[in-house]
Structure formats: structure tokens, C-alpha cells
Design an enzyme around this catalytic site. Structure first.
Site, PDB file in Angstrom:
ATOM      1  N   LYS A 167      29.342  -3.878   0.462  1.00  0.00           N
ATOM      2  CA  LYS A 167      29.306  -2.455   0.121  1.00  0.00           C
ATOM      3  C   LYS A 167      30.660  -1.775   0.081  1.00  0.00           C
ATOM      4  O   LYS A 167      31.560  -2.109   0.844  1.00  0.00           O
ATOM      5  CB  LYS A 167      28.451  -1.731   1.153  1.00  0.00           C
ATOM      6  CG  LYS A 167      26.997  -2.107   1.044  1.00  0.00           C
ATOM      7  CD  LYS A 167      26.206  -1.322   2.051  1.00  0.00           C
ATOM      8  CE  LYS A 167      24.721  -1.495   1.797  1.00  0.00           C
ATOM      9  NZ  LYS A 167      23.938  -0.792   2.798  1.00  0.00           N
ATOM     10  N   GLY A 177      35.491  -5.093  13.827  1.00  0.00           N
ATOM     11  CA  GLY A 177      35.534  -3.627  13.659  1.00  0.00           C
ATOM     12  C   GLY A 177      36.871  -3.024  14.031  1.00  0.00           C
ATOM     13  O   GLY A 177      37.356  -2.100  13.368  1.00  0.00           O
ATOM     14  N   GLY A 195      34.450 -10.136   9.789  1.00  0.00           N
ATOM     15  CA  GLY A 195      33.501 -11.197  10.105  1.00  0.00           C
ATOM     16  C   GLY A 195      33.230 -12.205   9.004  1.00  0.00           C
ATOM     17  O   GLY A 195      33.382 -13.404   9.208  1.00  0.00           O
ATOM     18  N   ARG A 215      36.348 -17.008  22.433  1.00  0.00           N
ATOM     19  CA  ARG A 215      36.910 -15.773  23.018  1.00  0.00           C
ATOM     20  C   ARG A 215      37.484 -16.017  24.409  1.00  0.00           C
ATOM     21  O   ARG A 215      38.497 -15.415  24.767  1.00  0.00           O
ATOM     22  CB  ARG A 215      35.833 -14.692  23.080  1.00  0.00           C
ATOM     23  CG  ARG A 215      35.544 -14.137  21.705  1.00  0.00           C
ATOM     24  CD  ARG A 215      34.495 -13.069  21.772  1.00  0.00           C
ATOM     25  NE  ARG A 215      34.365 -12.402  20.496  1.00  0.00           N
ATOM     26  CZ  ARG A 215      33.267 -11.799  20.076  1.00  0.00           C
ATOM     27  NH1 ARG A 215      32.188 -11.789  20.846  1.00  0.00           N
ATOM     28  NH2 ARG A 215      33.236 -11.213  18.906  1.00  0.00           N
TER      29      ARG A 215
HETATM   30  P1  AMP Z   1      30.323  -7.162   4.350  1.00  0.00           P
HETATM   31  O1  AMP Z   1      29.648  -7.290   5.676  1.00  0.00           O
HETATM   32  O2  AMP Z   1      30.259  -5.800   3.751  1.00  0.00           O
HETATM   33  O3  AMP Z   1      31.712  -7.769   4.346  1.00  0.00           O
HETATM   34  O4  AMP Z   1      29.441  -8.024   3.348  1.00  0.00           O
HETATM   35  C1  AMP Z   1      29.314  -9.410   3.438  1.00  0.00           C
HETATM   36  C2  AMP Z   1      28.088  -9.819   2.681  1.00  0.00           C
HETATM   37  O5  AMP Z   1      28.199  -9.423   1.348  1.00  0.00           O
HETATM   38  C3  AMP Z   1      27.872 -11.314   2.667  1.00  0.00           C
HETATM   39  O6  AMP Z   1      26.766 -11.637   3.458  1.00  0.00           O
HETATM   40  C4  AMP Z   1      27.618 -11.609   1.183  1.00  0.00           C
HETATM   41  O7  AMP Z   1      26.484 -12.434   0.975  1.00  0.00           O
HETATM   42  C5  AMP Z   1      27.366 -10.252   0.590  1.00  0.00           C
HETATM   43  N1  AMP Z   1      27.693 -10.191  -0.837  1.00  0.00           N
HETATM   44  C6  AMP Z   1      28.820 -10.592  -1.423  1.00  0.00           C
HETATM   45  N2  AMP Z   1      28.750 -10.454  -2.762  1.00  0.00           N
HETATM   46  C7  AMP Z   1      27.541  -9.935  -3.035  1.00  0.00           C
HETATM   47  C8  AMP Z   1      26.868  -9.572  -4.232  1.00  0.00           C
HETATM   48  N3  AMP Z   1      27.458  -9.714  -5.428  1.00  0.00           N
HETATM   49  N4  AMP Z   1      25.622  -9.063  -4.129  1.00  0.00           N
HETATM   50  C9  AMP Z   1      25.041  -8.929  -2.941  1.00  0.00           C
HETATM   51  N5  AMP Z   1      25.622  -9.255  -1.761  1.00  0.00           N
HETATM   52  C10 AMP Z   1      26.853  -9.745  -1.798  1.00  0.00           C
END
Ligand code: AMP
Length: 397
Positions: free
Chosen positions: A198, A378, A355, A35
């Protein structure tokens, strides 16, 4: 609007909001200076054009006033080294000492102010506090894209005190320009690849992107909410039942808008959330109880690679599976390579943001093989959602 390249800095003091929120180890040494390094071109530009620079930033999340571990003084040795000049330090970002040091700055000199968040007025967007910062300088530059989605004193409120002398730094300019390459008149076909855990954090992005993209590729844990919404059986996979209706509506909206929405047809399964779990492979619409999908399967990977290879612009946010575990990283890895290949072979414009997709691109050492990696986190997500970021608005209006 003035830009950093057209503004005459000679004899002027520029207060620059940088993002020096870097990780420090227990000896207060910087463990990742990315950064700081990113902000150097903006600072050097001011100095080269005969100006002086006053740098302000936050570091960490101090709770009640000053705390040594969050002091920006720890950055001084590194900063002096990369700027090739001794950087002065005000151990309070406002007040007598800051005013004295700022008023005596000569062209070419750099002053670093202590952590802005030692004052709660910073995050509250306090106008009087912003005015005290503004009074130190002649021109305001915002180069902290990572905090552009916050209406803090130093990121947005301060701009009103510089009606004609407020500018974006190079990081801000680059982020806006590159994200706009996919959001505003992109080369088509435009494909968005969305993954991660999610749907909840991404639904506004999905809705905004459906209005813009030709192809929408879904992966990661969020795919199961879509699959269940379509009547699939998902076993013990990640699910957000309260978003089934929302996911279904997104699929309907995509159809209405003639957007091709791709949802995984197969998945790599595990009998527990662990790299040591027993694994299997199945149609993603027919997963037995006791099994959960932790990655996209081979057929899905092949289809997604084909769509990526035929895209002229690509936005990727979120991993395809639990890429932190070696048994479930294949989908993310293959997609990362496919995106890099589209960049190299087809001259596609590829933007990676958020991220975990940035972590994936770094893990597979592909950072130099894609067009642009957003550092915004974000801020980038809110920008893609279609929101007007306070830090951008404050400079533009
Ligand atoms: P996000 O912060 O919402 O972008 O989520 C990233 C996280 O989603 C990573 O740490 C992944 O390990 C997790 N992830 C990806 N695919 C899956 C899955 N099928 N089931 C559970 N976690 C997941």
C-alpha cells in the site's frame, strides 16, 4: 556524548533495554534467537569492562499482568549458554526481589528481569515505574532499536534518571550509523526502491525521500495507485482511490526536485489472487478488467536493474510483487539479486529495511551479500520518514 566504547563500566551496574521479543514454540523453546544473539556484543562489552548487566525486555503482548507463556524465564537456558555464565532471574521487574538481586550483583554477573509489559505502566511511559527500574542501576543502555519509536518507560522515559550516564548499545549505534549512510550525505547516485502492498503506509517515507534521493523506484501493489493517478487503466489491481491525489502530488514533487521517478511499464497479471490463477503479461497502463497485476514485468525489471547497477547507495523497502507466490516472485527476486550484485561489484552501500524486504533477502539467501539489513521494522520506517524517535532523542538530549 559518552559511548559504550568510552564509558568506564568497572564496578558499575548497567541496566540494558534489550529486545528479547523472540518467537517461542509450544514447549517455550526459542525458534529464532536472532534478536538475543544481536544483543550479546553489548552485554559482553559491559561484563568484559568489569561491569554487571541487568537486562530488561518485553516479550509478546500480555494483556492483564503476568502470563506464563510471556515469561522471560523461558529464555534463561539459552541466554546462560550464549553468555557462558549463569543468568540470574527476578520474577518481577520491580519490587523487593529485583532490588535485592540487583544490589548484590558482582562484576561479571547478569540479571534478567521479568517481562516489562506485565505492567501497563511500561507502555504508558509511566515515570514512577521508570524510576523504579532506574534505581536498580548506575548506567542506562538502550539497545532495543525495534522499540525506539515508542516512548515507553524502559525505552525513553527512564533516560532522564541518568543525565550523564546513558548510552546507545551496539545495535542502536549500528542501526543509526547505517541508516544515516543513506539519509545523511550518501554516496550518489542514491536510489530508493519502494514496494509493498500500500501507498498509505509509505506516503510519508516517499515524501521525505523525494527530498533526498536521485532515483525513486516504485513497485508492488502501490504502483497501481501511481499508474491510475497518471490516467492508466489498472483492471482489478490493488488500488487506494483516496490516495490518487497524493500519489499525483508525489510525482509532481519528484519532477520539481529533479528526482527520477520510475513507475513500472509492464506487469505480470493474474485472473485471481492465487498462485494457481491464469497468468498473463501486459502494459501496466492498460490492464483489462478481470485481471490484476501481481508483479512487475520483464521490461520494468530490465530498467530497474540498470538503475540499480548505476547507483552508489540503495535503500530498499518492500517487495516488487506478491513474492510469497512462486508465479509472482520474479520481480522481487531479480531486484534482490541486482541489489546484492551492486554491493559486490560496485561497492555500493545497500540498506534493506522493513519486514517483507528482509523476508525476501532471507528467502533468496542474500543476507551476507548486502551492506546492512535493518532489524528495526516500524522504528526504521519512522526514522526514514524523518521523525525523531523517542528512544534516540532520550539518549541524545
Ligand atoms: P507491505 O507490508 O506494505 O510492505 O506489503 C508487503 C506485501 O505486499 C507482501 O505480502 C506482498 O505480497 C504484497 N504485494 C506486493 N505486490 C503486490 C501486488 N501487486 N498486489 C497485491 N499485493 C502485493
Amino acid at each position: 556524548m559518552q559511548t559504550i566504547d568510552t564509558f568506564d563500566f568497572s564496578g558499575k551496574k548497567a541496566i540494558i533495554r534489550v529486545d528479547f521479543n523472540v518467537p517461542l514454540n509450544e514447549q517455550f523453546e526459542i525458534t529464532d534467537p536472532t534478536r538475543i544473539n544481536a544483543a550479546i556484543p553489548t552485554i559482553k562489552k559491559v561484563l568484559k569492562e568489569g561491569g554487571a548487566a541487568i537486562l530488561m525486555s518485553h516479550l509478546g503482548r500480555p494483556k492483564e499482568g503476568p502470563e506464563d507463556k510471556f515469561s522471560l524465564k523461558h529464555l534463561l537456558p539459552y541466554l546462560s549458554e550464549v553468555l557462558e555464565t549463569e543468568v540470574l532471574f527476578a520474577d518481577d521487574c520491580i519490587g523487593f526481589q529485583a532490588r535485592e538481586l540487583a544490589s548484590k550483583l558482582s562484576p561479571g554477573q547478569v540479571l534478567l528481569l521479568e517481562n516489562l509489559r506485565f505492567y501497563k505502566e511500561e507502555t504508558k511511559g509511566d515515570e514512577a515505574f521508570a524510576k523504579k527500574l532506574a534505581d536498580l542501576s548506575d548506567v542506562y543502555i538502550n539497545d532495543a532499536f525495534g522499540t525506539a519509536h515508542r516512548a515507553h518507560a524502559s525505552t525513553a522515559i527512564i533516560a532522564q534518571f541518568f543525565p550523564n550516564d546513558k548510552l546507545f548499545g551496539y545495535i542502536m549505534g549500528n542501526e543509526i550509523e547505517n541508516i544515516n549512510k543513506v539519509l545523511v550525505e550518501p554516496q550518489r547516485p542514491l536510489t530508493a526502491i519502494l514496494g509493498g502492498a500500500k501507498v498509505s503506509g509509505k506516503i510519508e517515507i516517499i515524501n521525505n525521500l523525494i527530498d533526498k534521493v536521485d532515483n525513486l523506484i516504485i513497485g508492488g501493489g502501490m504502483m497501481f495507485t501511481f499508474i491510475k493517478a497518471l490516467g492508466g487503466k489498472i483492471g482489478n489491481s490493488l488500488i487506494e482511490d483516496d490516495l490518487l491525489e497524493t500519489a499525483f502530488e508525489a510525482i509532481e514533487k519528484a519532477k520539481e526536485k529533479n528526482v527520477n521517478i520510475y513507475i513500472p511499464v509492464d506487469a505480470v497479471l493474474a485472473d485471481e489472487f492465487s498462485n494457481d490463477a491464469n497468468t498473463s503479461h501486459a502494459n501496466s497502463y492498460n490492464i483489462e478488467d478481470g485481471w490484476m497485476g501481481l508483479d512487475i514485468g520483464e521490461k520494468t525489471i530490465a530498467k530497474y536493474k540498470e538503475v540499480i547497477a548505476n547507483s552508489s547507495s540503495i535503500l530498499w523497502n518492500g517487495p516488487m510483487g506478491v513474492f510469497e507466490m512462486s508465479n509472482f516472485e520474479k520481480g522481487t527476486k531479480e531486484i534482490a539479486y541486482a541489489v546484492a550484485q551492486a554491493t559486490q561489484d560496485n561497492n555500493s552501500f545497500t540498506l534493506i529495511g522493513g519486514g517483507d524486504s528482509v523476508a525476501a533477502i532471507n528467502k533468496y539467501e542474500l543476507i551476507d551479500n548486502v551492506s546492512y539489513v535493518s532489524t528495526g521494522g516500524g522504528a526504521m520506517l519512522e526514522y526514514i520518514e524523518g521523525k525523531e524517535l523517542p528512544g534516540i532523542k532520550a539518549i541524545k538530549e
